[in-house]
Design a protein around this motif. Structure first.
Motif, mmCIF file in Angstrom:
data_model
loop_
_atom_site.group_PDB
_atom_site.id
_atom_site.type_symbol
_atom_site.label_atom_id
_atom_site.label_comp_id
_atom_site.label_asym_id
_atom_site.label_seq_id
_atom_site.Cartn_x
_atom_site.Cartn_y
_atom_site.Cartn_z
ATOM 1 N N ILE A 8 4.727 1.279 -6.279
ATOM 2 C CA ILE A 8 3.730 0.674 -5.836
ATOM 3 C C ILE A 8 2.789 1.411 -4.861
ATOM 4 O O ILE A 8 3.445 1.731 -3.810
ATOM 5 C CB ILE A 8 4.180 -0.608 -5.565
ATOM 6 C CG1 ILE A 8 4.676 -1.515 -6.504
ATOM 7 C CG2 ILE A 8 2.613 -1.447 -5.094
ATOM 8 C CD1 ILE A 8 3.887 -1.702 -7.856
ATOM 9 N N ASP A 9 1.733 1.904 -5.006
ATOM 10 C CA ASP A 9 0.836 2.561 -4.048
ATOM 11 C C ASP A 9 0.720 1.701 -2.782
ATOM 12 O O ASP A 9 0.772 0.605 -2.955
ATOM 13 C CB ASP A 9 -0.454 2.817 -4.538
ATOM 14 C CG ASP A 9 -0.387 3.890 -5.841
ATOM 15 O OD1 ASP A 9 0.486 4.708 -6.009
ATOM 16 O OD2 ASP A 9 -1.423 3.976 -6.145
ATOM 17 N N LYS A 10 0.904 2.326 -1.590
ATOM 18 C CA LYS A 10 0.321 1.804 -0.214
ATOM 19 C C LYS A 10 -0.795 2.439 0.011
ATOM 20 O O LYS A 10 -0.825 3.780 0.277
ATOM 21 C CB LYS A 10 1.457 2.190 0.694
ATOM 22 C CG LYS A 10 2.636 0.975 0.370
ATOM 23 C CD LYS A 10 3.796 0.856 1.506
ATOM 24 C CE LYS A 10 5.035 -0.039 1.318
ATOM 25 N NZ LYS A 10 5.505 -0.506 2.235
ATOM 26 N N ARG A 11 -1.840 1.683 0.182
ATOM 27 C CA ARG A 11 -3.196 2.222 0.492
ATOM 28 C C ARG A 11 -3.796 1.689 1.910
ATOM 29 O O ARG A 11 -3.555 0.404 2.218
ATOM 30 C CB ARG A 11 -4.073 2.106 -0.536
ATOM 31 C CG ARG A 11 -3.523 2.819 -1.694
ATOM 32 C CD ARG A 11 -3.647 4.269 -1.957
ATOM 33 N NE ARG A 11 -5.177 4.597 -1.839
ATOM 34 C CZ ARG A 11 -6.187 4.785 -2.599
ATOM 35 N NH1 ARG A 11 -5.869 4.500 -4.028
ATOM 36 N NH2 ARG A 11 -7.458 5.108 -2.247
ATOM 37 N N SER A 12 -4.709 2.402 2.545
ATOM 38 C CA SER A 12 -5.552 2.130 3.713
ATOM 39 C C SER A 12 -6.772 2.692 3.526
ATOM 40 O O SER A 12 -7.164 3.374 2.796
ATOM 41 C CB SER A 12 -4.580 2.630 5.070
ATOM 42 O OG SER A 12 -4.627 3.796 5.173
#
Length: 299
Positions: free
Chosen positions: A18-22
């Protein structure tokens, strides 16, 4: 198989994490994750929430310790739950899930959960023409308190095919997800097709042999992070430390038809006339909101 379904299955088959994005814009969120039906962890959206740093186990014990919650047939005060989660262990886990409807138990805390995430072109769950009847059987805002060794009691898809948002406000939590195209391996219960019969932490492969083919994605959502996952993703959770999290459900154009149909299915046996009226109303309201969103969205 529709083109959209084929595209989603192709996207799912390549997912291993699962991508972690900011710093993700709303347009990017919709295009890259919501529309294709892919989960994502947003690392920064709750940074400005008043709840961050405030919603701790000690805060709920001190301020709301007298409130009671029934968990698996037994009544506990919030103070008792907090005391249990602080010493919880896999051998003696605190009672779980301890989930409290925020609007019912502590509505004065709602302002601490802003700015809200909009999981669609508009926040349909708050549309003034959406009747409360159509949300019966689910909670819009929930607080979860849990401790080391606790896990959600079953693998499931959320009620009414609503999309899900969970923010970790204290501690971390593991999410275990299975993509929608693996429903053949999930062994849904006959009486509730959104709940799996399989205990994923101790699977009985003799009884559920196809579950061997199921491929999970595990992601740890850390304190201050928010996971978003679209409807039909099978999921459960596992906790390894004291945890406070807030959940919120969402409606948008991509789950509206399933939401409306599920409202009908839940009522058709005992209240067929109400079921038909709800289905018709849902279809009309969906078209109206589609038009409203189209007119309000910049070209």
């Amino acid at each position: 198989m529709s083109t959209l379904t084929a595209q989603k299955q192709s996207a799912y088959s390549h997912l291993t994490s699962i991508d972690k994005r900011s710093n993700l814009s709303h347009r990017e969120l919709l295009a890259e994750y919501i529309e294709p039906g892919i989960p994502v962890v947003l690392t920064d959206v709750a940074r400005k929430w008043g709840a961050m740093g405030k919603f701790t186990p000690a805060f709920f014990k001190k301020t709301y310790g007298h409130l009671t919650k029934e968990i698996k047939g037994q009544s506990y005060t919030v103070a008792e739950v907090v005391d249990r989660i602080m010493v919880s262990s896999p051998a003696n886990p605190a009672p779980y899930p301890c989930n409290l409807n925020i609007e019912r138990y502590f509505p004065e805390l709602m302002d601490e959960l802003k700015p809200e995430i909009v999981f669609g072109k508009s926040d349909r769950i708050k549309h003034p023409l959406l009747p409360k009847l159509m949300l019966r059987g689910t909670e819009v805002y929930e607080l979860f308190l849990g401790g080391n060794g606790a896990s959600f009691p079953y693998l499931h898809v959320d009620a009414l095919f609503l999309h899900t948002q969970i923010t970790q406000l204290y501690g971390a939590k593991d999410f275990i997800l299975y993509s929608p195209d693996q429903v053949a391996y999930m062994y849904p219960k006959e009486e509730n097709k959104k709940v799996s019969q399989v205990d994923i932490f101790n699977p009985n492969y003799e009884k559920f042999p196809l579950f061997k083919k199921a491929k999970s994605i595990r992601v740890t959502v850390e304190e201050g992070e928010t996971i978003l996952f679209p409807t039909k993703w099978w999921h459960t959770t596992q906790i390894h430390e004291p945890s406070v999290s807030v959940g919120r459900v969402h409606l948008n154009t991509w789950n509206w038809a399933d939401f409306t149909q599920d409202n009908y299915d839940l009522r058709k046996k005992n209240h067929p006339a109400v079921a038909l009226a709800t289905l018709a109303y849902g279809k009309v309201l969906g078209r109206l909101i589609d038009m409203q969103e189209k007119m309000s969205t910049p070209a």
